[in-house]
Design a protein around this motif. Structure first.
Motif, PDB file in Angstrom:
ATOM      1  N   THR A 128      37.945  47.638  37.741  1.00 32.88           N
ATOM      2  CA  THR A 128      38.873  47.919  36.646  1.00 32.88           C
ATOM      3  C   THR A 128      40.289  47.898  37.187  1.00 32.88           C
ATOM      4  O   THR A 128      40.548  48.389  38.291  1.00 32.88           O
ATOM      5  N   GLY A 129      41.210  47.350  36.405  1.00 32.04           N
ATOM      6  CA  GLY A 129      42.601  47.373  36.819  1.00 32.04           C
ATOM      7  C   GLY A 129      43.478  46.614  35.851  1.00 32.04           C
ATOM      8  O   GLY A 129      43.001  46.073  34.841  1.00 32.04           O
ATOM      9  N   PRO A 130      44.795  46.571  36.126  1.00 33.89           N
ATOM     10  CA  PRO A 130      45.694  45.778  35.287  1.00 33.89           C
ATOM     11  C   PRO A 130      45.251  44.319  35.256  1.00 33.89           C
ATOM     12  O   PRO A 130      44.750  43.784  36.250  1.00 33.89           O
ATOM     13  N   ARG A 131      45.424  43.711  34.103  1.00 29.30           N
ATOM     14  CA  ARG A 131      44.978  42.338  33.906  1.00 29.30           C
ATOM     15  C   ARG A 131      45.440  41.392  35.004  1.00 29.30           C
ATOM     16  O   ARG A 131      44.644  40.635  35.587  1.00 29.30           O
ATOM     17  N   GLY A 132      46.726  41.424  35.309  1.00 25.57           N
ATOM     18  CA  GLY A 132      47.256  40.498  36.299  1.00 25.57           C
ATOM     19  C   GLY A 132      46.635  40.679  37.666  1.00 25.57           C
ATOM     20  O   GLY A 132      46.292  39.702  38.337  1.00 25.57           O
ATOM     21  N   ARG A 133      46.452  41.933  38.077  1.00 24.81           N
ATOM     22  CA  ARG A 133      45.872  42.188  39.396  1.00 24.81           C
ATOM     23  C   ARG A 133      44.415  41.742  39.469  1.00 24.81           C
ATOM     24  O   ARG A 133      43.994  41.064  40.409  1.00 24.81           O
TER      25      ARG A 133
ATOM     26  N   ARG B  24      44.201  37.842  39.255  1.00 31.81           N
ATOM     27  CA  ARG B  24      44.833  37.078  40.342  1.00 31.81           C
ATOM     28  C   ARG B  24      44.349  37.518  41.715  1.00 31.81           C
ATOM     29  O   ARG B  24      44.250  36.695  42.631  1.00 31.81           O
ATOM     30  N   GLU B  25      44.045  38.806  41.846  1.00 32.07           N
ATOM     31  CA  GLU B  25      43.625  39.331  43.149  1.00 32.07           C
ATOM     32  C   GLU B  25      42.377  40.205  42.979  1.00 32.07           C
ATOM     33  O   GLU B  25      42.398  41.413  43.233  1.00 32.07           O
ATOM     34  N   PRO B  26      41.270  39.623  42.505  1.00 31.21           N
ATOM     35  CA  PRO B  26      40.060  40.416  42.276  1.00 31.21           C
ATOM     36  C   PRO B  26      39.540  41.023  43.573  1.00 31.21           C
ATOM     37  O   PRO B  26      39.590  40.389  44.629  1.00 31.21           O
ATOM     38  N   GLU B  27      39.055  42.252  43.472  1.00 32.97           N
ATOM     39  CA  GLU B  27      38.547  42.950  44.655  1.00 32.97           C
ATOM     40  C   GLU B  27      37.042  42.786  44.825  1.00 32.97           C
ATOM     41  O   GLU B  27      36.545  42.830  45.947  1.00 32.97           O
ATOM     42  N   HIS B  28      36.320  42.602  43.716  1.00 34.30           N
ATOM     43  CA  HIS B  28      34.860  42.526  43.816  1.00 34.30           C
ATOM     44  C   HIS B  28      34.398  41.066  43.867  1.00 34.30           C
ATOM     45  O   HIS B  28      34.927  40.221  43.125  1.00 34.30           O
ATOM     46  N   PRO B  29      33.438  40.745  44.682  1.00 36.60           N
ATOM     47  CA  PRO B  29      32.949  39.359  44.776  1.00 36.60           C
ATOM     48  C   PRO B  29      32.460  38.805  43.445  1.00 36.60           C
ATOM     49  O   PRO B  29      32.615  37.608  43.180  1.00 36.60           O
TER      50      PRO B  29
ATOM     51  N   ARG C 239      39.974  24.835  36.169  1.00 37.77           N
ATOM     52  CA  ARG C 239      41.297  24.981  36.785  1.00 37.77           C
ATOM     53  C   ARG C 239      41.952  23.609  36.899  1.00 37.77           C
ATOM     54  O   ARG C 239      41.935  22.977  37.942  1.00 37.77           O
ATOM     55  N   GLU C 240      42.537  23.202  35.766  1.00 37.90           N
ATOM     56  CA  GLU C 240      43.187  21.899  35.742  1.00 37.90           C
ATOM     57  C   GLU C 240      44.666  21.989  36.095  1.00 37.90           C
ATOM     58  O   GLU C 240      45.295  21.006  36.437  1.00 37.90           O
ATOM     59  N   GLY C 241      45.254  23.187  35.952  1.00 32.21           N
ATOM     60  CA  GLY C 241      46.671  23.362  36.242  1.00 32.21           C
ATOM     61  C   GLY C 241      46.870  24.443  37.269  1.00 32.21           C
ATOM     62  O   GLY C 241      45.939  24.898  37.904  1.00 32.21           O
ATOM     63  N   SER C 242      48.088  24.893  37.393  1.00 33.10           N
ATOM     64  CA  SER C 242      48.408  25.897  38.408  1.00 33.10           C
ATOM     65  C   SER C 242      48.805  27.230  37.810  1.00 33.10           C
ATOM     66  O   SER C 242      49.175  28.140  38.538  1.00 33.10           O
ATOM     67  N   ALA C 243      48.759  27.354  36.477  1.00 33.55           N
ATOM     68  CA  ALA C 243      49.211  28.589  35.846  1.00 33.55           C
ATOM     69  C   ALA C 243      48.256  29.724  36.162  1.00 33.55           C
ATOM     70  O   ALA C 243      47.055  29.548  36.255  1.00 33.55           O
ATOM     71  N   THR C 244      48.785  30.916  36.326  1.00 33.41           N
ATOM     72  CA  THR C 244      47.994  32.126  36.544  1.00 33.41           C
ATOM     73  C   THR C 244      48.509  33.221  35.642  1.00 33.41           C
ATOM     74  O   THR C 244      49.649  33.190  35.200  1.00 33.41           O
ATOM     75  N   PRO C 245      47.682  34.222  35.346  1.00 32.19           N
ATOM     76  CA  PRO C 245      48.124  35.315  34.485  1.00 32.19           C
ATOM     77  C   PRO C 245      49.261  36.102  35.122  1.00 32.19           C
ATOM     78  O   PRO C 245      49.429  36.122  36.336  1.00 32.19           O
ATOM     79  N   THR C 246      50.010  36.782  34.286  1.00 33.22           N
ATOM     80  CA  THR C 246      51.093  37.637  34.749  1.00 33.22           C
ATOM     81  C   THR C 246      50.729  39.080  34.522  1.00 33.22           C
ATOM     82  O   THR C 246      49.766  39.399  33.834  1.00 33.22           O
TER      83      THR C 246
END
Length: 294
Positions: free
Chosen positions: A239-244, A247-252, A263-270
């Motif tokens: 559980t955490g803020p959407r962006g974190r 973009r940086e998931p902790e669980h496998p 993943r066709e582009g380079s955009a990531t959530p904010t």
């Protein structure tokens, strides 16, 4: 209420160590969730992970024979400890649910006006004329065209996207504090999905609702959620803020779900909560929530 105020607000719904079993089968194994006013909390996971069962437990709608443990606190009251009569008074009035398929959640033989006003007349004790006026206002709020005429039509006279908007209006009819949306866009095409998601986001912002958005689609989460929880086999793994989280998931397992997205582009959530649908889904362009088609 500003974004900072919303983040600091006291929880309106807290799920603490929720367990649900049917027979020998343990469906939920200690779920913890916190919902706050004016925030969308996304609950993601594969089919069978326990997402929908968590929402049903909060509404007191568990299957016959199910056993629940832990606590579900709505403004400090434990919903699991309430009598059926007390639950009936709260369900629809303080906590409501939008189901996956409006074709099954709406009664086909009743006008949408009747389905809207019956809730209000029961819970809010409104007269017929007052309830009808409020129902027309709700239809306008969820952006049903010509609400004064639409109120006398039947569900089959509307498209799937419009029926889901009507289901949302019915859920909001009595001014609940918490809205649980269970896969509300699964049966809709992509463009219509976007309109429904944008509607949920704006209702959350405008009304200060606490929304639990249940979905298997992390792309949907990246478009509208403020916080994200990821479930698997009856447990919340992360559980955490959407962006974190995205973009940086902790669980496998979360990383595996994200790796499965196109993943066709380079955009990531904010990290900023999306307000206008401009935040891109992972691997998509900037128009994550296109306008709903006619």
């Amino acid at each position: 209420m500003t974004a900072n105020d919303q983040r600091d607000a006291a929880p309106v719904l807290s799920v603490e160590g929720l367990t649900v079993s049917i027979g020998e089968h343990e469906i939920l194994r200690g779920v913890d969730l916190v919902l706050t006013p004016g925030r969308v909390h996304g609950l993601a996971g594969e089919s069978g992970s326990g997402k929908t069962m968590t929402g049903l437990a909060a509404l007191g709608l568990l299957p016959h024979g199910a056993r629940a443990g832990g606590r579900i606190l709505l403004d400090g009251r434990d919903l699991l400890a309430l009598s059926q009569r007390d639950l009936n008074a709260i369900r629809g009035r303080e906590i409501a649910m939008v189901f996956q398929d409006p074709a099954t959640s709406l009664h086909p033989m009743l006008t949408i006006g009747r389905q809207l006003t019956e809730h209000m007349r029961h819970h809010l004790r409104l007269g017929k004329a007052e309830a009808r006026a409020r129902a027309i206002g709700l239809l306008g709020q969820v952006r049903i065209p010509g609400p004064a005429a639409a109120i006398d039509r039947y569900p089959h006279q509307f498209s799937g996207g419009m029926r889901q908007r009507i289901a949302i209006a019915i859920a909001l009819a009595c001014g609940p504090k918490v809205l649980i949306a269970d896969e509300p866009t699964t049966a809709l095409d992509v463009t219509v999905q976007a309109g429904v998601l944008r509607l949920l986001r704006s209702l959350c912002d405008d009304l200060g609702l606490a929304v639990l958005l249940v979905t298997h689609d992390l792309g949907v989460m990246s478009a509208v959620a403020d916080e994200v929880s990821v479930m698997r086999e009856g447990l919340v793994l992360e559980t955490g803020p959407r962006g974190r989280v995205l973009r940086e998931p902790e669980h496998p397992y979360t990383r595996a779900l994200l790796d499965a997205l196109p993943r066709e582009g380079s955009a990531t959530p904010t990290d900023a909560p999306p307000k206008d649908g401009s935040d891109a889904l992972p691997g998509e362009g900037s128009d994550a929530l296109p306008r709903e088609g006619s």
